[in-house]
Structure formats: structure tokens, C-alpha cells
Write an enzyme that holds these catalytic residues in place. Structure first.
Site, PDB file in Angstrom:
ATOM      1  N   ASN A  12     -14.959  28.111 -38.752  1.00  0.00           N
ATOM      2  CA  ASN A  12     -14.171  29.306 -39.060  1.00  0.00           C
ATOM      3  C   ASN A  12     -13.469  29.821 -37.819  1.00  0.00           C
ATOM      4  O   ASN A  12     -13.969  29.726 -36.716  1.00  0.00           O
ATOM      5  CB  ASN A  12     -15.059  30.388 -39.694  1.00  0.00           C
ATOM      6  CG  ASN A  12     -15.652  31.337 -38.672  1.00  0.00           C
ATOM      7  OD1 ASN A  12     -15.015  32.306 -38.247  1.00  0.00           O
ATOM      8  ND2 ASN A  12     -16.879  31.049 -38.246  1.00  0.00           N
ATOM      9  N   PHE A  26     -12.449  38.226 -36.750  1.00  0.00           N
ATOM     10  CA  PHE A  26     -12.880  39.610 -37.043  1.00  0.00           C
ATOM     11  C   PHE A  26     -11.940  40.313 -38.023  1.00  0.00           C
ATOM     12  O   PHE A  26     -11.500  41.449 -37.787  1.00  0.00           O
ATOM     13  CB  PHE A  26     -12.975  40.451 -35.760  1.00  0.00           C
ATOM     14  CG  PHE A  26     -14.105  40.098 -34.838  1.00  0.00           C
ATOM     15  CD1 PHE A  26     -15.132  39.259 -35.222  1.00  0.00           C
ATOM     16  CD2 PHE A  26     -14.145  40.634 -33.550  1.00  0.00           C
ATOM     17  CE1 PHE A  26     -16.179  38.947 -34.348  1.00  0.00           C
ATOM     18  CE2 PHE A  26     -15.180  40.332 -32.677  1.00  0.00           C
ATOM     19  CZ  PHE A  26     -16.182  39.483 -33.079  1.00  0.00           C
ATOM     20  N   SER A  68     -18.360  35.799 -30.301  1.00  0.00           N
ATOM     21  CA  SER A  68     -17.467  35.124 -31.251  1.00  0.00           C
ATOM     22  C   SER A  68     -16.420  34.336 -30.482  1.00  0.00           C
ATOM     23  O   SER A  68     -15.803  34.864 -29.552  1.00  0.00           O
ATOM     24  CB  SER A  68     -16.779  36.147 -32.148  1.00  0.00           C
ATOM     25  OG  SER A  68     -15.710  35.492 -32.815  1.00  0.00           O
ATOM     26  N   ASN A 102     -13.603  33.488 -31.592  1.00  0.00           N
ATOM     27  CA  ASN A 102     -12.274  33.678 -32.185  1.00  0.00           C
ATOM     28  C   ASN A 102     -11.548  34.937 -31.726  1.00  0.00           C
ATOM     29  O   ASN A 102     -10.509  35.286 -32.269  1.00  0.00           O
ATOM     30  CB  ASN A 102     -12.399  33.664 -33.714  1.00  0.00           C
ATOM     31  CG  ASN A 102     -12.996  32.359 -34.203  1.00  0.00           C
ATOM     32  OD1 ASN A 102     -12.572  31.291 -33.786  1.00  0.00           O
ATOM     33  ND2 ASN A 102     -14.020  32.437 -35.041  1.00  0.00           N
ATOM     34  N   THR A 103     -12.135  35.662 -30.759  1.00  0.00           N
ATOM     35  CA  THR A 103     -11.450  36.818 -30.169  1.00  0.00           C
ATOM     36  C   THR A 103     -11.268  36.524 -28.690  1.00  0.00           C
ATOM     37  O   THR A 103     -12.261  36.419 -27.960  1.00  0.00           O
ATOM     38  CB  THR A 103     -12.277  38.112 -30.383  1.00  0.00           C
ATOM     39  OG1 THR A 103     -12.375  38.349 -31.786  1.00  0.00           O
ATOM     40  CG2 THR A 103     -11.626  39.312 -29.715  1.00  0.00           C
ATOM     41  N   LYS A 152     -25.893  39.313 -29.205  1.00  0.00           N
ATOM     42  CA  LYS A 152     -25.764  37.996 -29.847  1.00  0.00           C
ATOM     43  C   LYS A 152     -25.062  37.032 -28.898  1.00  0.00           C
ATOM     44  O   LYS A 152     -23.957  37.316 -28.419  1.00  0.00           O
ATOM     45  CB  LYS A 152     -24.988  38.121 -31.160  1.00  0.00           C
ATOM     46  CG  LYS A 152     -24.946  36.810 -31.945  1.00  0.00           C
ATOM     47  CD  LYS A 152     -24.532  37.047 -33.377  1.00  0.00           C
ATOM     48  CE  LYS A 152     -24.407  35.755 -34.160  1.00  0.00           C
ATOM     49  NZ  LYS A 152     -24.057  35.973 -35.563  1.00  0.00           N
ATOM     50  N   ASN A 184     -24.575  32.283 -32.000  1.00  0.00           N
ATOM     51  CA  ASN A 184     -23.340  32.340 -32.778  1.00  0.00           C
ATOM     52  C   ASN A 184     -22.827  30.910 -33.042  1.00  0.00           C
ATOM     53  O   ASN A 184     -23.524  29.940 -32.768  1.00  0.00           O
ATOM     54  CB  ASN A 184     -22.294  33.159 -31.999  1.00  0.00           C
ATOM     55  CG  ASN A 184     -21.372  33.940 -32.914  1.00  0.00           C
ATOM     56  OD1 ASN A 184     -20.872  33.398 -33.900  1.00  0.00           O
ATOM     57  ND2 ASN A 184     -21.130  35.195 -32.614  1.00  0.00           N
TER      58      ASN A 184
HETATM   59  C1  LIG Z   1     -17.289  32.225 -42.040  1.00  0.00           C
HETATM   60  C2  LIG Z   1     -18.149  32.747 -40.926  1.00  0.00           C
HETATM   61  C3  LIG Z   1     -17.894  33.996 -40.402  1.00  0.00           C
HETATM   62  C4  LIG Z   1     -18.690  34.496 -39.367  1.00  0.00           C
HETATM   63  N1  LIG Z   1     -18.432  35.739 -38.880  1.00  0.00           N
HETATM   64  C5  LIG Z   1     -19.243  36.258 -37.928  1.00  0.00           C
HETATM   65  C6  LIG Z   1     -19.051  37.583 -37.461  1.00  0.00           C
HETATM   66  O1  LIG Z   1     -18.156  38.306 -37.914  1.00  0.00           O
HETATM   67  N2  LIG Z   1     -19.894  38.034 -36.492  1.00  0.00           N
HETATM   68  C7  LIG Z   1     -20.906  37.279 -35.972  1.00  0.00           C
HETATM   69  O2  LIG Z   1     -21.653  37.760 -35.113  1.00  0.00           O
HETATM   70  N3  LIG Z   1     -21.126  36.021 -36.421  1.00  0.00           N
HETATM   71  C8  LIG Z   1     -20.326  35.505 -37.372  1.00  0.00           C
HETATM   72  N4  LIG Z   1     -20.559  34.237 -37.839  1.00  0.00           N
HETATM   73  C9  LIG Z   1     -21.647  33.442 -37.247  1.00  0.00           C
HETATM   74  C10 LIG Z   1     -22.945  33.548 -38.063  1.00  0.00           C
HETATM   75  O3  LIG Z   1     -23.417  34.854 -38.086  1.00  0.00           O
HETATM   76  C11 LIG Z   1     -24.025  32.610 -37.474  1.00  0.00           C
HETATM   77  O4  LIG Z   1     -24.327  33.052 -36.165  1.00  0.00           O
HETATM   78  C12 LIG Z   1     -23.594  31.155 -37.429  1.00  0.00           C
HETATM   79  O5  LIG Z   1     -22.854  30.817 -38.560  1.00  0.00           O
HETATM   80  C13 LIG Z   1     -24.783  30.201 -37.305  1.00  0.00           C
HETATM   81  O6  LIG Z   1     -25.622  30.262 -38.418  1.00  0.00           O
HETATM   82  P1  LIG Z   1     -25.559  29.174 -39.643  1.00  0.00           P
HETATM   83  O7  LIG Z   1     -25.598  27.823 -39.019  1.00  0.00           O
HETATM   84  O8  LIG Z   1     -26.745  29.508 -40.505  1.00  0.00           O
HETATM   85  O9  LIG Z   1     -24.284  29.430 -40.331  1.00  0.00           O
HETATM   86  C14 LIG Z   1     -19.769  33.721 -38.860  1.00  0.00           C
HETATM   87  C15 LIG Z   1     -20.021  32.458 -39.417  1.00  0.00           C
HETATM   88  C16 LIG Z   1     -19.241  31.970 -40.438  1.00  0.00           C
HETATM   89  C17 LIG Z   1     -19.564  30.613 -41.020  1.00  0.00           C
END
Ligand SMILES: Cc1cc2nc3c(=O)[nH]c(=O)nc-3n(C[C@H](O)[C@H](O)[C@H](O)COP(=O)(O)O)c2cc1C
Length: 357
Positions: free
Chosen positions: A111, A115, A183, A185-186, A218, A247
């Protein structure tokens, strides 16, 4: 199989991933597949962290409910805690679409949402509404601990002003707060993980708030291992009480098979597992019981959860596995945990925490 799983998962898989996500959120706000009563958790899954009671250790990770629209449905589905956000001070639309990709062959997601969120005003209105009792229940709230994950706008951000301002807005509604400095992406956000920058941000929060809910930081899986000890000391000295590890990653393991593997953004799900585990082990060794640890990244079975707890995690979070499997994931994870705990004679999660370190 729940109604949402049976009827809509095959349909959701045919849709563009972001449309499918919006559809799932909408369905949850309408109560589809959400039980009227939260399922009772077996008491052996209960754990207490930072004075909070969790009836099970499995949380929904940040990013699923960026605008705090479905906190209560997620709690009723059986999550042990819900983290809403990432929310920023001002609303923003995020990066251009498409920005969310399923890597089905790899059980992963990439992704680069950036934000996208409706901003802190609407976020706090929803949290405030959540605290009001509903007629069918005696108490208000979601019935589980709630976290707010806070981040910076892409344009015009000032970390030492914006994070304290966000804390001010959420602190009376949530049980913990997460500083998202990881993140990918910022632009520039991850530079705030540097020990000096992080300490300045934490100090700016302490200077403005004599009291606030426990703060978690985080972290990104792409941090160099050598920098992690100073970051941890800086977090502790600055008053953080926990870390979320980790993350999404910018790395692209050679094992990836999906044609989407070349998309830019953060990778999550199964290919993140190895790094998430290695980083948890390191963080747990260095923090040595001084911080509450939430492990996140590639968790998809009850065995995975017990392994993370043995490596020092107090709690875990899932996102990608939930996106693939839907609400039935929770029932399966708990069943697998209970089976393993019973067959190995474990009485509580506290018995095994850190035993593999
Ligand atoms: C579509 C998507 C959007 C995410 N948006 C955020 C976010 O806004 N803030 C954040 O701290 N992590 C965000 N994450 C990261 C997740 O919170 C998590 O740390 C990461 O996906 C690893 O866990 P997983 O392997 O179970 O997905 C996002 C992940 C995905 C897939």
C-alpha cells in the site's frame, strides 16, 4: 462461517482492493456479520498490560479503520483491542489511486495510501459518540481498550506542534496513543525515528501534557539494527511506555512471486514475518521488560501469536491476514491458541512471555 465471509469474501476478492475495503467498512457500519453480543473469550487468553485488561491479545492494526468508523463493530467481532487511525490534524486525500495492491500468491499487500483520512475533528466526534451508552448495553465505550494512532499531514506539518496537538484532541477518549513515525508513504516521516528527533517530539508532548494515556511508538522494520538500541533508550527516557514492532517494509524479499511486487509502497503480510520476528527479538532483548511490546507483521495463525509472546510480545496486531480471511480469522486464531495452550499445559499467556529469549 460468518455471513460476511460466506456471502461476500468471494465477491470482495473480485473488486479493486480499495473498493472492497470501503465496502467491508460500510457493511460493518450496517452491522453485517457483526454479532449483537461480543463473543466471550476463554479466560486463559486474558492479559493485563499497562493497567489495561485485554480479554484476548489480538488487536486490529492501524490503517484498517483510519477514521474510527467501525471501532465498536471490530470489538464486537472479537478483537481484544482496536487501534484507529492513522489520523492527522487536517483531512487529506492521500496519494493518487490505485494505491493498494493484493499480492495473492504471496499472501501480502503493498500500500501507498499516504494517510488518507478525514482529519482529527471527525475522528474525535466519532470517539466521543462511542463513549455514550447505547440502549442495548449498560455501559458506553467499545468494551475493549481503544488506541489512537496519530501522524503528520503531508503538507505543512510541524512534529513538535502537531503531535502534542493531536494528543490533546484524543487523550480523553482512548486507552493508549501511538506515535506513527514509521509509515513509508509520508515523505520525511521515518526520519523522526532518529533518537534525537524522537526525544524532541516526546519532550514536546510531556511539556504540554502533565497527564495522558500511555504512549507507544510504532517502528519501521527497515531500521538498521545498530540504531535500534539508541532509539529504544530515547523512547524510554522521553516517557514512552511501549513500542509497536513493526510497520510495513520497503524491502522486497526475493521470494515474492506476484506480478504486483514492483509496485512502490509498504509491503505487509507473510513476507514481513521473518523481519518482524527478528526485530521483535532484538527490541525485547534491549528493552528488557521496560516497555510494553505489540508485535505486528505477518501474523496469521495461533502458533504465530504464541511464538511472538514467547519472544516477549505482550500483545499482537493483524491487518493483512484479516483482509484476506475476514472475521472468521479471529475465531480460528483463538481456537488454535487454545488448542496449543491446552495441549502444552499453559495456564496463561504470562507463563510463556519472553521464554524464547
Ligand atoms: C492498507 C494498509 C494501510 C495501512 N495503514 C496504516 C496506517 O495508517 N498507520 C499505521 O501505523 N500502519 C498502517 N498500516 C500498517 C499496519 O498497521 C501493520 O503495521 C502492517 O500491515 C503489518 O501487519 P500485517 O502484516 O498483519 O498486515 C497499514 C497497512 C495496510 C496493509
Amino acid at each position: 462461517m460468518s455471513l460476511l465471509n460466506a456471502l461476500s469474501l468471494p465477491l470482495l476478492r473480485c473488486l479493486d482492493p480499495e473498493v472492497a475495503h470501503q465496502f467491508a467498512l460500510e457493511a460493518m457500519t450496517w452491522g453485517v456479520s457483526v454479532p449483537l453480543c461480543r463473543p466471550q473469550d476463554n479466560p486463559v487468553l486474558e492479559t493485563r498490560v499497562l493497567g489495561l485488561r485485554f480479554s484476548n491479545p489480538i488487536g486490529i492494526a492501524a490503517g484498517f479503520d483510519k477514521d474510527a468508523r467501525v471501532v465498536r463493530p471490530l470489538a464486537q467481532m472479537g478483537f481484544g483491542f482496536v487501534e484507529a487511525g492513522t489520523v492527522t490534524l487536517r483531512p487529506q486525500s492521500g496519494n493518487p489511486k490505485p494505491r493498494l495492491f493484493r499480492l495473492e500468491e504471496d499472501k501480502a499487500v503493498i500500500n501507498r495510501m499516504g494517510f488518507n483520512n478525514q482529519g482529527i475533528d471527525r475522528f474525535t466526534v466519532r470517539l466521543a459518540r462511542l463513549l455514550r451508552p447505547v440502549p442495548s448495553r449498560r455501559e458506553g465505550g467499545a468494551g475493549v481498550p481503544i488506541g489512537a494512532n496519530i501522524g503528520l499531514n503531508k503538507e505543512g506539518a510541524n512534529p513538535e506542534q502537531d503531535y502534542p496537538a493531536l494528543v490533546a484532541r484524543v487523550k480523553s477518549y482512548v486507552d493508549y496513543i501511538v506515535l506513527n513515525v514509521s509509515s513509508p508513504n509520508t515523505p520525511g516521516l521515518r526520519d523522526l525515528q532518529n533518537a534525537t528527533r524522537l526525544r524532541k517530539i516526546l519532550d514536546s508532548i510531556t511539556a504540554r501534557h502533565a497527564k495522558h494515556p500511555p504512549l507507544f511508538v510504532k517502528l519501521a522494520p527497515d531500521l538498521d539494527d545498530e540504531t535500534i538500541p539508541t532509539i529504544i533508550e530515547s523512547a524510554i527516557d522521553g516517557g514512552a511506555q511501549g513500542l509497536i514492532v513493526c510497520n510495513t517494509t520497503l524491502a522486497r524479499p526475493l521470494s515474492l512471486r506476484s506480478p504486483k511486487k514492483g509496485e512502490s509502497g509498504g509491503l505487509s503480510g507473510r513476507p514481513l514475518t521473518t523481519r518482524a520476528i527478528a526485530m521483535l527479538r532484538l527490541v525485547a532483548q534491549i528493552s528488557a521488560g521496560r516497555l510494553a511490546l505489540i508485535s505486528c507483521g505477518g501474523i496469521e495463525s495461533g502458533l504465530d501469536i504464541l511464538e511472538r509472546i514467547r519472544l516477549g510480545a505482550h500483545l499482537v496486531q493483524v491487518y493483512t491476514a484479516f483482509a484476506y480471511e475476514g472475521p472468521d480469522l479471529l475465531h480460528r486464531l483463538k481456537k488454535e491458541m487454545l488448542f496449543l495452550m491446552q495441549s502444552q499445559g499453559m495456564k496463561s499467556l504470562d507463563d510463556i512471555r519472553g521464554s524464547a529469549l
